[in-house]
Design a protein around this motif. Sequence first.
Motif, PDB file in Angstrom:
ATOM      1  N   ASP A  41     -32.841  81.426 121.021  1.00  0.00           N
ATOM      2  CA  ASP A  41     -34.052  80.652 120.745  1.00  0.00           C
ATOM      3  C   ASP A  41     -34.204  80.291 119.265  1.00  0.00           C
ATOM      4  O   ASP A  41     -34.032  81.133 118.388  1.00  0.00           O
ATOM      5  N   SER A  74     -29.976  81.657 129.835  1.00  0.00           N
ATOM      6  CA  SER A  74     -30.823  82.358 128.865  1.00  0.00           C
ATOM      7  C   SER A  74     -31.358  83.635 129.488  1.00  0.00           C
ATOM      8  O   SER A  74     -30.900  84.058 130.555  1.00  0.00           O
ATOM      9  N   HIS A  90     -32.943  73.493 124.577  1.00  0.00           N
ATOM     10  CA  HIS A  90     -31.648  74.179 124.492  1.00  0.00           C
ATOM     11  C   HIS A  90     -30.495  73.167 124.655  1.00  0.00           C
ATOM     12  O   HIS A  90     -29.515  73.200 123.919  1.00  0.00           O
TER      13      HIS A  90
HETATM   14 ZN    ZN Z   1     -34.429  80.083 125.339  1.00  0.00          ZN
END
Ligand code: ZN
Length: 339
Positions: free
Chosen positions: A308, A141, A117
């Motif tokens: 994602d 997240s 990320h």
């Molecule tokens: Zn993630």
Amino acid sequence: MSAFPYILGIESSCDDTAAAVIQNHKILSNVIAGQKIHQSYGGVVPELASRAHQQNIVPVVSEALKQAGINPKQLSAIAYTRGPGLMGSLLVGSSFAKSLSMALNVPLIEVNHMQGHILAHFIEDAGNKKPRFPFLCLTVSGGHTQIVKVNNYFDMEILGETIDDAAGEAFDKAGKIMGLDYPSGPLIDKFAKEGNPEKFHFSKPKVDGLNYSFSGLKTGILYFIQNETKKNPEFVKENLKDLCASIQKTIVDILMEKLLKAAEQNNISQLAIAGGVSANSEIRNRLKALQENEKFEVFIPKFTYTTDNAAMIAMAGQLKFELRNFSEITEPTIAKYPI
Ligand code: ZN
Ligand code: KG4
């Protein structure tokens, strides 16, 4: 062989099956198959997620190669998410990645999803400029909320993190209480645009240092809505936009307060955000506003690289490829993989 290697990234840690091809820090393809099946369950059902990954992985990888205009034999390495995530989901992507690397006889590269990320900021078309080391990244997240000091590509320190729920979970659980589908973060963001963020006030947690807590807020929202609904069964329906705006503002206030504290304590003025919640328009606006006072330099990822995706895994893979930091086929996936 091309002058610059092609690297395939595979991501399957939660409920998105994703594959991307990178070459020379540029993303050539970025394919994601989401899983609508979880929508009405209020969260990801692990067993259903693994099964959907099984169905999606071959078509998603084939499509990523097709869109990149290459065949598998042109790949120089396979990068995959080793963790953190749901074990059953991780196993699908990792087993596929390992098999492909063996079949093609190319190196395998394991990637930590949370590092991925953050490293999405280094994709060539990620945005404007790239952060310089060290910088702070608020990684938010569905499963994590961390303030990370990024000293180098693979040298990261957690300065603070949630002691209970993640910021994304706070959005999702608040949405569930209001009867919204999963994931509720994007829906709350959408409704909040037309709501009054000052209409309702929720108490904020008092947590020491740079850590976060969101479970008290969730309970506060639950009791408040239960009480109001007893008086007026149509309360949520009549106040949805204001509720969303007020909840969103509270979560973002909590996130920003500790991020700024971390910046001050560490004397770091470069601030980045990453992870699914960094798609939130309020948090993006608040960061942009910080940039205007010139004390800070902010880095906001391109929208596609927030939630994602496999582009971030391919990017991290590319950086490890340059360091010749390859992995063994015997390395197991790790559900709780520290950054
Ligand atoms: Zn993630
Ligand atoms: O990084 P991510 O895609 O998956 C995990 O690794 O968890 O993050 C998913 C989380 C979910 O909780 C979702 O509700 C939240 O990110 N999210 C948002 C927004 N878009 C996604 N939260 C608030 N506002 C958004 N626009």
